[in-house]
Structure formats: structure tokens, C-alpha cells
Design a protein around this motif. Sequence first.
Motif, PDB file in Angstrom:
ATOM      1  N   UNK A  64      36.776  31.883  45.189  1.00 41.80           N
ATOM      2  CA  UNK A  64      37.309  31.058  45.796  1.00 41.80           C
ATOM      3  C   UNK A  64      36.654  30.137  45.490  1.00 41.80           C
ATOM      4  N   UNK A  65      35.881  29.388  45.749  1.00 42.17           N
ATOM      5  CA  UNK A  65      35.576  27.597  45.164  1.00 42.17           C
ATOM      6  C   UNK A  65      35.509  28.051  44.262  1.00 42.17           C
ATOM      7  N   UNK A  66      35.261  28.637  43.323  1.00 43.99           N
ATOM      8  CA  UNK A  66      35.195  28.116  42.222  1.00 43.99           C
ATOM      9  C   UNK A  66      36.720  27.995  41.460  1.00 43.99           C
ATOM     10  N   UNK A  67      37.749  28.627  41.670  1.00 38.43           N
ATOM     11  CA  UNK A  67      38.561  28.709  41.685  1.00 38.43           C
ATOM     12  C   UNK A  67      39.663  27.417  41.949  1.00 38.43           C
ATOM     13  N   UNK A  68      39.503  26.882  43.518  1.00 40.64           N
ATOM     14  CA  UNK A  68      39.757  25.863  43.955  1.00 40.64           C
ATOM     15  C   UNK A  68      38.876  24.552  43.295  1.00 40.64           C
ATOM     16  N   UNK A  69      38.029  24.949  43.037  1.00 41.15           N
ATOM     17  CA  UNK A  69      37.010  22.876  42.600  1.00 41.15           C
ATOM     18  C   UNK A  69      37.836  23.092  41.127  1.00 41.15           C
ATOM     19  N   UNK A  70      38.096  24.129  40.104  1.00 39.03           N
ATOM     20  CA  UNK A  70      38.959  23.683  39.070  1.00 39.03           C
ATOM     21  C   UNK A  70      39.903  23.482  39.186  1.00 39.03           C
ATOM     22  N   UNK A  71      41.207  23.325  40.244  1.00 36.05           N
ATOM     23  CA  UNK A  71      42.138  22.942  40.367  1.00 36.05           C
ATOM     24  C   UNK A  71      41.483  21.718  40.683  1.00 36.05           C
ATOM     25  N   UNK A  72      41.445  21.642  41.978  1.00 34.40           N
ATOM     26  CA  UNK A  72      41.321  19.779  42.769  1.00 34.40           C
ATOM     27  C   UNK A  72      40.543  18.713  41.244  1.00 34.40           C
ATOM     28  N   UNK A  73      39.749  19.491  39.951  1.00 37.09           N
ATOM     29  CA  UNK A  73      39.399  18.532  39.465  1.00 37.09           C
ATOM     30  C   UNK A  73      40.440  18.106  38.320  1.00 37.09           C
ATOM     31  N   UNK A  74      41.731  19.115  38.277  1.00 40.01           N
ATOM     32  CA  UNK A  74      42.591  18.313  37.681  1.00 40.01           C
ATOM     33  C   UNK A  74      43.263  17.463  38.040  1.00 40.01           C
TER      34      UNK A  74
END
Length: 264
Positions: A64-74
Motif C-alpha cells: 500500500x505504501x509503495x503505491x501511495x508513495x508513487x502517487x504522492x511523489x507526482x
Amino acid sequence: MKMFKSVLAVVISLGLVACAESPTGRRQVLLFSDGEMSQMGGVAFDDMKKKMTINKDGATNRYVSCIADAITASLPTEWRGSWEVVVFEEASANAFALPGKKIGVHTGIFAVAKTTDQLATVIGHEVGHVLAHHSAERMSVQSVAGTGTQLIGVLLGEGAGKETVMGLLGLGTQFGVVLPYGRAQESEADLVGLDLMAKSGFNPEASISLWQNMSAVGGGQPPEFMSTHPSHASRIKDLQKQLATATPLYQRAQANGIKPVCKR
């Protein structure tokens, strides 16, 4: 005279914020600052962590954190930084995001968001609510109506009305007062979230299969005119239209090497 001055103050305040626009160009009334909303979001999130069971499975949390981190990074610069992500042991197929950079995901969402791209659709949608200031918009309408002038104080305390404030933040199902986002806000979060997940390297076409899964699990819905949410069919239709914008964003992200690898 005192009442007149109060009304005048509200009118002036509304005039000052009348030019506020959502990411899709929709007019909004916003009477609360980002700082105030972040404070309320943080308090609400801490409250949830005390009252709900937090999932401790390492693989699930990394996924879950991997997906959330990828989204918030953009995200735009002002929204970047460390977002707190928590997985809750809850059977409902739900997720949420709060002002103050908070993201919560219920384990029940995995029953419908079966792939990485589908879960990215869900998280992108919830973050879209935050980027579009939907909580602040609802708080502002409540405040203008004269029923929410002490919203921050109510949330910080334990007095009557706390559940309503939680509902305005989008957390009603956990706290007993269901105040769903309006249809326009839900549709807006769909479109903002779709572009967001596409820019983050997730395939936007997964949004269609996600809502097909939602429809299969949810069964029949009331007629759209009776619901505050768009029907599944309307959502799918709108998302299909938005693919014309989102797909090039996804292709550009892939070409630039933005290819998140998130495995459960």
C-alpha cells in the motif's frame, strides 16, 4: 445592528473567496486555510488510529505504501513530502485521504481493487479529494449555514458535534454520521485522481475494471437522481472519456522511466 455586521462579515468573506476554483474549474467557497484543515485532518487521523485496528502485516503495508508513495511523489510541489499511510483492519471496501497528508486504506478494498493499478485508482481518487479541497468546501458550507462556527474546537474536544465534523472530513462511516461527498465532488475526484495515477506510472485503464468490480460487489444501486454518488455506469462513462487525457500522461510517465513496481 450586531446581526447586520455579522451577516456583512460573512458576505465579505464569501466575496474574498468567490474566485476560488477547483482543479476542474468549478467555483468553490473556501473559508478555512490549508493550515486549519491540516490540523483537523491530523486530529481526526490520530483519533482513528486509537479507535480502529491497525494492520501489522509487513507485506501488505509495504504494498500500500509503495503505491501511495508513487502517487504522492507526482503531486504539485506544495503537496509533496511525507504522507502518513495506515492500513486498517476493516471489512468495508473503502479508503480515504485527509488534509494534513494522511491516507487510510481498509483491508476490505482488496476484494475489489485486485491489481496494483486498481488500488492506485482508489488512492488517486482519495488524494484527489484533498487536492480539490473538498473537505474545506464542505466545512465552509456548514460554517456559512451557521452550524459549524467552532468546527476546529469541536474536533479537538470531545463534545457534541464531533461525529459531524468527522463526517464532513469524509469519515462518517466510522463515526456514525454519514455525510458523503456530493456527486460533483465525487466525479471531480474521479477525474483528478485518474490523471494523478496516470502521471505516477499506473495504467488508467484499470479504473474501468475497478468500477466494474465495484458494481459486481455492490449489486443494484438506486437511480442516480436519488443518490449523492454517480452511478457506476456514469462513472465508467466519464472515466472512459477522461482516458483521452490520462493515457498520454501514462505513456509519458512510462517513457520517462516512471514504472512503479509494487507487489503485495
